[in-house]
Write a protein that holds these residues in place. Sequence first.
Motif, PDB file in Angstrom:
ATOM      1  N   PRO A   1      -3.763 -10.545   9.799  1.00 12.69           N
ATOM      2  CA  PRO A   1      -3.548  -9.669   8.627  1.00 12.69           C
ATOM      3  C   PRO A   1      -2.850  -8.360   8.949  1.00 12.69           C
ATOM      4  CG  PRO A   1      -5.733 -10.651   8.549  1.00 12.69           C
ATOM      5  CD  PRO A   1      -5.144 -11.030   9.879  1.00 12.69           C
ATOM      6  N   ASP A   2      -3.158  -7.747  10.066  1.00  8.28           N
ATOM      7  CA  ASP A   2      -2.550  -6.465  10.429  1.00  8.28           C
ATOM      8  C   ASP A   2      -1.531  -6.622  11.551  1.00  8.28           C
ATOM      9  OD1 ASP A   2      -4.118  -5.091   8.551  1.00  8.28           O
ATOM     10  OD2 ASP A   2      -5.784  -4.935   9.971  1.00  8.28           O
ATOM     11  N   GLY A   3      -0.944  -7.817  11.654  1.00  7.14           N
ATOM     12  CA  GLY A   3       0.024  -8.073  12.718  1.00  7.14           C
ATOM     13  C   GLY A   3       1.308  -7.290  12.530  1.00  7.14           C
ATOM     14  N   LEU A   4       2.133  -7.268  13.569  1.00  3.72           N
ATOM     15  CA  LEU A   4       3.394  -6.542  13.517  1.00  3.72           C
ATOM     16  C   LEU A   4       4.375  -7.240  12.587  1.00  3.72           C
ATOM     17  CD1 LEU A   4       3.801  -5.806  17.328  1.00  3.72           C
ATOM     18  CD2 LEU A   4       2.613  -4.458  15.598  1.00  3.72           C
ATOM     19  N   GLN A   5       5.237  -6.475  11.966  1.00  2.59           N
ATOM     20  CA  GLN A   5       6.181  -7.026  11.007  1.00  2.59           C
ATOM     21  C   GLN A   5       7.351  -7.705  11.699  1.00  2.59           C
ATOM     22  OE1 GLN A   5       7.390  -4.181   8.084  1.00  2.59           O
ATOM     23  NE2 GLN A   5       5.336  -3.940   7.249  1.00  2.59           N
ATOM     24  N   GLY A   6       7.942  -8.672  10.987  1.00  2.00           N
ATOM     25  CA  GLY A   6       9.094  -9.387  11.507  1.00  2.00           C
ATOM     26  C   GLY A   6       9.626 -10.333  10.456  1.00  2.00           C
ATOM     27  N   SER A   7      10.639 -11.094  10.827  1.00  4.09           N
ATOM     28  CA  SER A   7      11.303 -11.998   9.893  1.00  4.09           C
ATOM     29  C   SER A   7      11.117 -13.435  10.356  1.00  4.09           C
ATOM     30  CB  SER A   7      12.798 -11.654   9.832  1.00  4.09           C
ATOM     31  OG  SER A   7      13.496 -12.587   9.043  1.00  4.09           O
ATOM     32  N   TYR A   8      10.617 -14.296   9.442  1.00  2.28           N
ATOM     33  CA  TYR A   8      10.387 -15.712   9.724  1.00  2.28           C
ATOM     34  C   TYR A   8      10.785 -16.522   8.492  1.00  2.28           C
ATOM     35  CZ  TYR A   8       7.279 -13.412  13.063  1.00  2.28           C
ATOM     36  OH  TYR A   8       6.770 -12.587  14.027  1.00  2.28           O
ATOM     37  N   ASP A   9      11.012 -17.826   8.688  1.00  3.92           N
ATOM     38  CA  ASP A   9      11.222 -18.694   7.537  1.00  3.92           C
ATOM     39  C   ASP A   9       9.919 -18.950   6.797  1.00  3.92           C
ATOM     40  OD1 ASP A   9      14.064 -19.297   7.806  1.00  3.92           O
ATOM     41  OD2 ASP A   9      13.495 -20.317   9.657  1.00  3.92           O
ATOM     42  N   GLU A  10       8.815 -18.898   7.521  1.00  9.19           N
ATOM     43  CA  GLU A  10       7.513 -19.180   6.930  1.00  9.19           C
ATOM     44  C   GLU A  10       6.444 -18.412   7.684  1.00  9.19           C
ATOM     45  OE1 GLU A  10       4.672 -23.089   5.996  1.00  9.19           O
ATOM     46  OE2 GLU A  10       6.768 -23.346   6.583  1.00  9.19           O
ATOM     47  N   ILE A  11       5.412 -17.997   6.947  1.00 11.12           N
ATOM     48  CA  ILE A  11       4.289 -17.269   7.534  1.00 11.12           C
ATOM     49  C   ILE A  11       3.016 -18.075   7.308  1.00 11.12           C
ATOM     50  CG2 ILE A  11       2.820 -15.225   7.312  1.00 11.12           C
ATOM     51  CD1 ILE A  11       5.458 -14.599   8.590  1.00 11.12           C
ATOM     52  N   ARG A  12       2.239 -18.244   8.361  1.00 14.20           N
ATOM     53  CA  ARG A  12       0.896 -18.799   8.247  1.00 14.20           C
ATOM     54  C   ARG A  12      -0.081 -17.687   8.606  1.00 14.20           C
ATOM     55  NH1 ARG A  12       1.994 -24.342   9.537  1.00 14.20           N
ATOM     56  NH2 ARG A  12       3.814 -24.861   8.263  1.00 14.20           N
ATOM     57  N   LYS A  13      -0.870 -17.269   7.639  1.00 13.90           N
ATOM     58  CA  LYS A  13      -1.851 -16.213   7.882  1.00 13.90           C
ATOM     59  C   LYS A  13      -3.055 -16.778   8.623  1.00 13.90           C
ATOM     60  CE  LYS A  13       0.046 -12.641   5.727  1.00 13.90           C
ATOM     61  NZ  LYS A  13       0.326 -11.366   6.399  1.00 13.90           N
ATOM     62  N   VAL A  14      -3.496 -16.083   9.663  1.00 14.91           N
ATOM     63  CA  VAL A  14      -4.680 -16.478  10.418  1.00 14.91           C
ATOM     64  C   VAL A  14      -5.615 -15.285  10.516  1.00 14.91           C
ATOM     65  CG1 VAL A  14      -3.464 -18.237  11.729  1.00 14.91           C
ATOM     66  CG2 VAL A  14      -3.603 -15.928  12.641  1.00 14.91           C
ATOM     67  N   ALA A  15      -6.928 -15.555  10.555  1.00 12.03           N
ATOM     68  CA  ALA A  15      -7.909 -14.485  10.675  1.00 12.03           C
ATOM     69  C   ALA A  15      -7.720 -13.763  12.004  1.00 12.03           C
ATOM     70  CB  ALA A  15      -9.319 -15.062  10.588  1.00 12.03           C
ATOM     71  N   ALA A  16      -7.989 -12.466  11.992  1.00 12.78           N
ATOM     72  CA  ALA A  16      -7.841 -11.675  13.214  1.00 12.78           C
ATOM     73  C   ALA A  16      -8.842 -12.138  14.270  1.00 12.78           C
ATOM     74  CB  ALA A  16      -8.036 -10.198  12.909  1.00 12.78           C
ATOM     75  N   GLN A  17      -8.383 -12.230  15.496  1.00 15.60           N
ATOM     76  CA  GLN A  17      -9.248 -12.576  16.618  1.00 15.60           C
ATOM     77  C   GLN A  17     -10.104 -11.364  16.979  1.00 15.60           C
ATOM     78  OE1 GLN A  17      -9.426 -15.544  18.204  1.00 15.60           O
ATOM     79  NE2 GLN A  17     -10.952 -14.839  19.690  1.00 15.60           N
ATOM     80  N   LYS A  18     -11.391 -11.564  17.160  1.00 17.07           N
ATOM     81  CA  LYS A  18     -12.251 -10.468  17.601  1.00 17.07           C
ATOM     82  C   LYS A  18     -11.920 -10.145  19.053  1.00 17.07           C
ATOM     83  CE  LYS A  18     -16.127 -11.410  14.495  1.00 17.07           C
ATOM     84  NZ  LYS A  18     -17.581 -11.697  14.400  1.00 17.07           N
ATOM     85  N   ARG A  19     -11.654  -8.888  19.315  1.00 15.73           N
ATOM     86  CA  ARG A  19     -11.294  -8.455  20.659  1.00 15.73           C
ATOM     87  C   ARG A  19     -11.640  -6.985  20.838  1.00 15.73           C
ATOM     88  NH1 ARG A  19      -6.351  -9.232  17.809  1.00 15.73           N
ATOM     89  NH2 ARG A  19      -6.035 -11.291  18.745  1.00 15.73           N
ATOM     90  N   THR A  20     -11.709  -6.550  22.068  1.00 14.41           N
ATOM     91  CA  THR A  20     -11.937  -5.138  22.334  1.00 14.41           C
ATOM     92  C   THR A  20     -10.699  -4.336  21.932  1.00 14.41           C
ATOM     93  OG1 THR A  20     -11.150  -5.415  24.609  1.00 14.41           O
ATOM     94  CG2 THR A  20     -13.520  -5.640  24.232  1.00 14.41           C
ATOM     95  N   ASP A  21     -10.816  -3.042  21.943  1.00 19.18           N
ATOM     96  CA  ASP A  21      -9.720  -2.160  21.549  1.00 19.18           C
ATOM     97  C   ASP A  21      -8.455  -2.511  22.340  1.00 19.18           C
ATOM     98  OD1 ASP A  21      -8.009  -0.156  20.830  1.00 19.18           O
ATOM     99  OD2 ASP A  21      -9.142   1.465  21.791  1.00 19.18           O
ATOM    100  N   PRO A  22      -7.409  -3.041  21.667  1.00 20.17           N
ATOM    101  CA  PRO A  22      -6.203  -3.442  22.406  1.00 20.17           C
ATOM    102  C   PRO A  22      -5.434  -2.265  22.992  1.00 20.17           C
ATOM    103  CG  PRO A  22      -5.833  -3.575  20.039  1.00 20.17           C
ATOM    104  CD  PRO A  22      -7.296  -3.281  20.226  1.00 20.17           C
ATOM    105  N   CYS A  23      -5.722  -1.068  22.500  1.00 22.91           N
ATOM    106  CA  CYS A  23      -5.013   0.108  23.005  1.00 22.91           C
ATOM    107  C   CYS A  23      -5.665   0.715  24.235  1.00 22.91           C
ATOM    108  CB  CYS A  23      -4.904   1.179  21.907  1.00 22.91           C
ATOM    109  SG  CYS A  23      -3.879   0.662  20.494  1.00 22.91           S
ATOM    110  N   ALA A  24      -6.882   0.258  24.555  1.00 23.87           N
ATOM    111  CA  ALA A  24      -7.605   0.874  25.677  1.00 23.87           C
ATOM    112  C   ALA A  24      -6.842   0.730  26.978  1.00 23.87           C
ATOM    113  CB  ALA A  24      -8.989   0.240  25.791  1.00 23.87           C
TER     114      ALA A  24
END
Length: 272
Positions: free
Chosen positions: A246-269
């Motif tokens: 849902p909060d993924g980075l933007q881009g251009s595709y012919d088709e989008i498949r939405k997937v639930a966010a994977q639970k993970r620790t702070d990716p910026c750490a």
Amino acid sequence: MKPYTIALLLAGLALAGCSSKQTVAYTAPTTASNPQVLLLGEVHDNKEGHKLRFEDLRQRVEAGWRPAIAMEQFDRESQGLLDEAQKGCLDASCVISVMNKKGWDWQLYHPIIQLALSNHLPLIAVNLSRTDASKVVRDGVASSFDAATVAAYKLKEPLPSDVRRGQEKAIQEGHCNMASDMMLPGMVNAQVARDIWMAKLIRQQQPRDVVLIAGNGHVRKDIGVPRWLNAIEPRLTVRTIGFIEPDGLQGSYDEIRKVAAQKRTDPCAKFK
């Protein structure tokens, strides 16, 4: 460039997933709908996305499609070893063991490798090795290609401005806006070199159709592999599908498949 600087540059070159404003409903594929090149993206650690992508590919293969499967997860120099593994192995676990490639959660790729083995679909190694990536970071995009490829893709010229800007933006967003101005040009060059290598090796499989298994950043139409696939003739029919959180980075595709966010620790750490 100092070795420790190159190491920093290489530490985070894989881009995260991307998003789009439009979501296309999923429908089961048919053989008639298959392009010459199908690019299937991923958020590397998203288990749901991997499952949905495998189901898409499985249905296409069971309907009769027989593409080669190109994988970002294998470096291009390892193609000989990968060929031998496909000949000698009866299951995906054997191939994974023979290749002994670190840095990937191989259980997520096990189903696709098994699908390839069970249906005699060739696996193609298409990624840039860390050694070549180091050279590209230091010497530029053209440094990892032969003269004919440099000429065909016009790599002696500056990168198209929209590609460089788009890659800079994607890399910054994927690295929590913590990539320094000094690091950014080398990171862009390595990412672009990866995309061109993938495009080049995919084209070499023709007339056989090809599926690319790679991160969402690589399958973007605007700045990724599709941009380079048809930079030279003859043009191919290409379709790209992003598997996006849902909060993924933007881009251009012919088709989008939405997937639930994977639970993970702070990716910026890790960048702090």
